[in-house]
Motif scaffolding. Sequence first.
Motif, PDB file in Angstrom:
ATOM      1  N   LYS A  58      -3.601  -1.811   0.938  1.00 38.92           N
ATOM      2  CA  LYS A  58      -3.862  -0.373   0.929  1.00 38.92           C
ATOM      3  C   LYS A  58      -4.010   0.119  -0.510  1.00 38.92           C
ATOM      4  N   LEU A  59      -5.085   0.834  -0.786  1.00 44.24           N
ATOM      5  CA  LEU A  59      -5.266   1.441  -2.099  1.00 44.24           C
ATOM      6  C   LEU A  59      -4.508   2.762  -2.178  1.00 44.24           C
ATOM      7  N   GLY A  60      -3.947   3.037  -3.346  1.00 47.86           N
ATOM      8  CA  GLY A  60      -3.248   4.301  -3.545  1.00 47.86           C
ATOM      9  C   GLY A  60      -1.857   4.094  -4.109  1.00 47.86           C
ATOM     10  N   ILE A  61      -1.196   5.220  -4.407  1.00 51.11           N
ATOM     11  CA  ILE A  61       0.120   5.159  -5.043  1.00 51.11           C
ATOM     12  C   ILE A  61       1.071   6.139  -4.379  1.00 51.11           C
ATOM     13  N   TYR A  62       2.340   5.687  -4.182  1.00 48.31           N
ATOM     14  CA  TYR A  62       3.407   6.591  -3.749  1.00 48.31           C
ATOM     15  C   TYR A  62       4.752   5.984  -4.130  1.00 48.31           C
ATOM     16  N   ASN A  70       5.423   3.616   4.070  1.00 47.83           N
ATOM     17  CA  ASN A  70       4.425   4.289   4.892  1.00 47.83           C
ATOM     18  C   ASN A  70       3.693   3.223   5.698  1.00 47.83           C
ATOM     19  N   ARG A  71       3.239   3.592   6.869  1.00 49.12           N
ATOM     20  CA  ARG A  71       2.510   2.639   7.703  1.00 49.12           C
ATOM     21  C   ARG A  71       1.159   3.244   8.078  1.00 49.12           C
ATOM     22  N   TYR A  72       0.166   2.372   8.129  1.00 48.20           N
ATOM     23  CA  TYR A  72      -1.204   2.831   8.315  1.00 48.20           C
ATOM     24  C   TYR A  72      -1.926   1.984   9.351  1.00 48.20           C
ATOM     25  N   VAL A  73      -2.930   2.571   9.953  1.00 46.95           N
ATOM     26  CA  VAL A  73      -3.800   1.853  10.884  1.00 46.95           C
ATOM     27  C   VAL A  73      -4.955   1.221  10.119  1.00 46.95           C
ATOM     28  N   ARG A  74      -5.412   1.935   9.066  1.00 52.99           N
ATOM     29  CA  ARG A  74      -6.511   1.403   8.277  1.00 52.99           C
ATOM     30  C   ARG A  74      -6.495   2.013   6.876  1.00 52.99           C
ATOM     31  N   ASP A  75      -7.208   1.372   5.973  1.00 56.48           N
ATOM     32  CA  ASP A  75      -7.434   1.915   4.639  1.00 56.48           C
ATOM     33  C   ASP A  75      -8.787   2.607   4.674  1.00 56.48           C
ATOM     34  N   GLU A  76      -8.757   3.929   4.710  1.00 59.77           N
ATOM     35  CA  GLU A  76      -9.994   4.695   4.871  1.00 59.77           C
ATOM     36  C   GLU A  76     -10.928   4.545   3.669  1.00 59.77           C
ATOM     37  N   GLU A  83      -4.386  -3.368  10.839  1.00 58.91           N
ATOM     38  CA  GLU A  83      -3.693  -3.691  12.091  1.00 58.91           C
ATOM     39  C   GLU A  83      -2.639  -4.777  11.895  1.00 58.91           C
ATOM     40  N   PHE A  84      -2.936  -5.779  11.084  1.00 58.82           N
ATOM     41  CA  PHE A  84      -2.025  -6.903  10.920  1.00 58.82           C
ATOM     42  C   PHE A  84      -1.160  -6.797   9.664  1.00 58.82           C
ATOM     43  N   ASN A  85      -1.341  -5.727   8.903  1.00 59.95           N
ATOM     44  CA  ASN A  85      -0.516  -5.496   7.707  1.00 59.95           C
ATOM     45  C   ASN A  85      -0.371  -3.994   7.510  1.00 59.95           C
ATOM     46  N   PRO A  86       0.333  -3.318   8.418  1.00 54.68           N
ATOM     47  CA  PRO A  86       0.351  -1.847   8.415  1.00 54.68           C
ATOM     48  C   PRO A  86       0.983  -1.208   7.189  1.00 54.68           C
TER      49      PRO A  86
END
Length: 274
Positions: A58-62, A70-76, A83-86
């Motif tokens: 995932k690109l970005g910073i927090y 944080n968990r994600y469905v996709r990297d927009e 899906e396999f690395n949320p």
Amino acid sequence: MASSNTRRSSSSYSDSGISVSTAGTTVNQRYACYWTNECEGQHEIDDCQLRRKQLRGKLGIYYSPNARYNRYVRDEINNLSLEFNPTGCTMVHLLIYKIENNETLLLFASKLVKEPGQHDRQLLLTFPSSNPCRRDEHQIQVAERALKTITNENEILSSLRSRLKRFLFVDARSIYPLYLTNEQADLLTEKFSPNEEVASLHWFRLSTVLSQLPEWNNYLTREAIGKELAQVRHDDQRGIRLSEENEAGTLWSVTAFCLMCIRNHVGFEEFLKL
């Protein structure tokens, strides 16, 4: 040989851990792949095509002050499924530190790594790091593997989960601060033996590190919007020297990038608080 890769940086290394032969292929157990039940450690993580497809970052910073992801469905931004690395985390770094005579000192490991866009490896100062070898592997397990690249001392490895209290996430990497007492730090240094992955360990004063990092105004290219993470500007941070006294006195640009993100996005006082 195992490697650590993200879209924007690459390093390659192997370790002198136990190796086993499987179907005529030697597998270094530090990098044995268990991405799925079918892998069963029969090959190294770099040789797993399925892992390569599914371990998306995932690109970005927090900043996470309580070590929750944080968990994600996709990297927009890259239009990639997570899906396999949320969590979007593909590498874990450890920023190990101690406090001596009221000064904070940071630990760096010298490794042969590749600078982005280069083919040859150089001996540079980095954080102890590791990649996931199993789908849905907890990041604390990855952090423990990173710590084992420099020590096998139980006194240092014990209760690691409770000691990793926060992290900074940036572009598929998580940096955890890990405090060592002076006794633990001495034990780590005295018992360290060079291996194929880590050549040596070096302590540097935080003040020295900060004095060498360049200013980084307007480090964000975009602020966070809703659930989408803030995006970080990427400048060339190569050639930052911490020591002129030994060959491995230069920071790997990826490590310098992480240090500058900590400084600008969190602040070292907050990040290294006990």
